[in-house]
Scaffold this motif. Structure first.
Motif, PDB file in Angstrom:
ATOM      1  N   LEU A  76      -3.357 -11.371  -0.901  1.00 47.16           N
ATOM      2  CA  LEU A  76      -4.584 -10.665  -1.241  1.00 47.16           C
ATOM      3  C   LEU A  76      -4.725 -10.521  -2.745  1.00 47.16           C
ATOM      4  O   LEU A  76      -3.731 -10.411  -3.466  1.00 47.16           O
ATOM      5  CB  LEU A  76      -4.609  -9.283  -0.595  1.00 47.16           C
ATOM      6  N   GLU A  77      -5.965 -10.478  -3.218  1.00 46.83           N
ATOM      7  CA  GLU A  77      -6.252 -10.305  -4.645  1.00 46.83           C
ATOM      8  C   GLU A  77      -5.863  -8.914  -5.105  1.00 46.83           C
ATOM      9  O   GLU A  77      -5.235  -8.727  -6.142  1.00 46.83           O
ATOM     10  CB  GLU A  77      -7.742 -10.529  -4.913  1.00 46.83           C
ATOM     11  N   ASN A  78      -6.280  -7.909  -4.339  1.00 46.40           N
ATOM     12  CA  ASN A  78      -5.975  -6.519  -4.686  1.00 46.40           C
ATOM     13  C   ASN A  78      -6.086  -5.648  -3.448  1.00 46.40           C
ATOM     14  O   ASN A  78      -6.685  -6.050  -2.444  1.00 46.40           O
ATOM     15  CB  ASN A  78      -6.905  -6.006  -5.796  1.00 46.40           C
ATOM     16  N   LEU A  83      -6.283   6.604  -1.651  1.00 50.76           N
ATOM     17  CA  LEU A  83      -5.086   7.156  -2.291  1.00 50.76           C
ATOM     18  C   LEU A  83      -4.709   6.403  -3.562  1.00 50.76           C
ATOM     19  O   LEU A  83      -3.699   6.715  -4.196  1.00 50.76           O
ATOM     20  CB  LEU A  83      -3.915   7.149  -1.303  1.00 50.76           C
ATOM     21  N   GLY A  84      -5.514   5.414  -3.931  1.00 47.38           N
ATOM     22  CA  GLY A  84      -5.267   4.689  -5.170  1.00 47.38           C
ATOM     23  C   GLY A  84      -5.017   3.204  -4.953  1.00 47.38           C
ATOM     24  O   GLY A  84      -5.049   2.704  -3.829  1.00 47.38           O
ATOM     25  N   GLU A  85      -4.759   2.511  -6.041  1.00 52.09           N
ATOM     26  CA  GLU A  85      -4.499   1.072  -5.987  1.00 52.09           C
ATOM     27  C   GLU A  85      -3.024   0.828  -5.705  1.00 52.09           C
ATOM     28  O   GLU A  85      -2.155   1.510  -6.239  1.00 52.09           O
ATOM     29  CB  GLU A  85      -4.891   0.415  -7.305  1.00 52.09           C
ATOM     30  N   MET A  86      -2.758  -0.129  -4.833  1.00 46.48           N
ATOM     31  CA  MET A  86      -1.386  -0.501  -4.513  1.00 46.48           C
ATOM     32  C   MET A  86      -1.041  -1.776  -5.277  1.00 46.48           C
ATOM     33  O   MET A  86      -1.771  -2.773  -5.206  1.00 46.48           O
ATOM     34  CB  MET A  86      -1.224  -0.742  -3.013  1.00 46.48           C
ATOM     35  N   LYS A  87       0.044  -1.737  -6.020  1.00 47.22           N
ATOM     36  CA  LYS A  87       0.483  -2.915  -6.754  1.00 47.22           C
ATOM     37  C   LYS A  87       0.894  -4.014  -5.788  1.00 47.22           C
ATOM     38  O   LYS A  87       1.573  -3.758  -4.786  1.00 47.22           O
ATOM     39  CB  LYS A  87       1.660  -2.562  -7.663  1.00 47.22           C
ATOM     40  N   ILE A  88       0.475  -5.242  -6.088  1.00 51.82           N
ATOM     41  CA  ILE A  88       0.828  -6.390  -5.264  1.00 51.82           C
ATOM     42  C   ILE A  88       1.930  -7.188  -5.962  1.00 51.82           C
ATOM     43  O   ILE A  88       1.810  -7.532  -7.147  1.00 51.82           O
ATOM     44  CB  ILE A  88      -0.393  -7.281  -4.998  1.00 51.82           C
ATOM     45  N   THR A  89       2.999  -7.457  -5.225  1.00 46.89           N
ATOM     46  CA  THR A  89       4.096  -8.249  -5.770  1.00 46.89           C
ATOM     47  C   THR A  89       3.579  -9.609  -6.222  1.00 46.89           C
ATOM     48  O   THR A  89       2.836 -10.282  -5.492  1.00 46.89           O
ATOM     49  CB  THR A  89       5.192  -8.440  -4.709  1.00 46.89           C
ATOM     50  N   GLU A  90       3.957 -10.009  -7.411  1.00 47.19           N
ATOM     51  CA  GLU A  90       3.515 -11.301  -7.936  1.00 47.19           C
ATOM     52  C   GLU A  90       3.926 -12.414  -6.993  1.00 47.19           C
ATOM     53  O   GLU A  90       5.079 -12.469  -6.525  1.00 47.19           O
ATOM     54  CB  GLU A  90       4.112 -11.523  -9.324  1.00 47.19           C
ATOM     55  N   LEU A  96      -6.898 -14.032  -0.586  1.00 43.92           N
ATOM     56  CA  LEU A  96      -8.065 -13.564   0.149  1.00 43.92           C
ATOM     57  C   LEU A  96      -8.567 -12.279  -0.510  1.00 43.92           C
ATOM     58  O   LEU A  96      -7.818 -11.588  -1.202  1.00 43.92           O
ATOM     59  CB  LEU A  96      -7.699 -13.269   1.602  1.00 43.92           C
ATOM     60  N   ASN A  97      -9.826 -11.960  -0.272  1.00 45.25           N
ATOM     61  CA  ASN A  97     -10.379 -10.719  -0.822  1.00 45.25           C
ATOM     62  C   ASN A  97      -9.994  -9.492  -0.007  1.00 45.25           C
ATOM     63  O   ASN A  97      -9.800  -8.408  -0.558  1.00 45.25           O
ATOM     64  CB  ASN A  97     -11.906 -10.811  -0.897  1.00 45.25           C
TER      65      ASN A  97
END
Length: 229
Positions: A76-78, A83-90, A96-97
């Protein structure tokens, strides 16, 4: 469609009510299998599994694809919830959106203090490919969340029978009966079963219900189950 409350205070409140330890004899938990329906339908069932997860910072969430047709894995892109933004592992996967079967699991992880996830959305894969993905995941010492509902829109008695058969196949890790599994997340479940075989883990059912059990109505029901392994 709002699958869960869109106000942070209401979402926090409902998550707190869902994250109840099921008070079962549980050894070390490496991952869980949980439903991804609207919280009014499956939130309590999912919460009992999430409550068993170890306290970590990172996790892997694996779901089926509901909106895009493709082969293999995408990410996923983001990811952002009330509850806020969740960091996505590189990662190097195509992106996908959105995928609700990932997104619906994220607030649980945020409430538990997780701050980063590797979201993997699974398109069509073969059994051999599922085994290969499981081998790659077996080297990652992170909790794994498998996102799936069970049978969809069957009469109540037929749904219960099919779901019980699916649950038995998963608990027995019966790889010879993979094609008999009736679940929208069949590909993530296949990966989980191969992973459990590789690591010597065993899936254990926590709770099973369907939509009629929960809301008391409906001709065609959807099945929900949670497991730990």
């Amino acid at each position: 469609m709002n699958w869960y409350p869109q106000k942070a205070d209401e979402l926090n409140r409902i998550l707190k009510s869902f994250l109840k330890n099921p008070e079962i004899d549980v050894k070390e938990v490496h991952g869980i299998i949980v439903p991804h329906a609207g919280y009014e339908f499956s939130g309590k069932i999912a919460g009992k599994a999430f409550a068993l997860l170890p306290k970590k910072e990172k996790a892997i969430v694996i779901s089926p694809s509901h909106y895009a047709v493709f082969h293999g894995l995408m990410s996923l892109e983001n990811i952002e919830t009330p509850l806020g933004e969740m960091k996505i592992t590189e990662n190097d996967y195509k992106k996908l959106n959105y995928e609700h079967a990932i997104d619906n699991e994220i607030p649980f992880l945020q409430k538990l203090g997780y701050s980063e996830v590797l979201p993997l959305v699974v398109g069509g894969i073969s059994e051999k490919e599922a085994e290969k993905i499981a081998e790659e995941l077996s080297n990652k010492p992170l909790p794994i969340i498998i996102s799936t509902d069970l049978s969809h829109f069957l009469p109540y008695d037929i749904a219960v029978k099919k779901d019980r058969e699916t649950i038995k196949i998963i608990e027995d890790l019966d790889l010879s009966r993979l094609k008999e599994i009736d679940a929208c997340g069949i590909f993530p479940v296949m990966i989980a079963m191969y992973l459990c075989k590789l690591r010597g883990w065993k899936p254990h059912l926590i709770e099973y219900k369907n939509s009629q059990d929960i809301i008391g109505e409906g001709d065609g029901v959807v099945g929900y189950a949670s497991f730990w392994f």
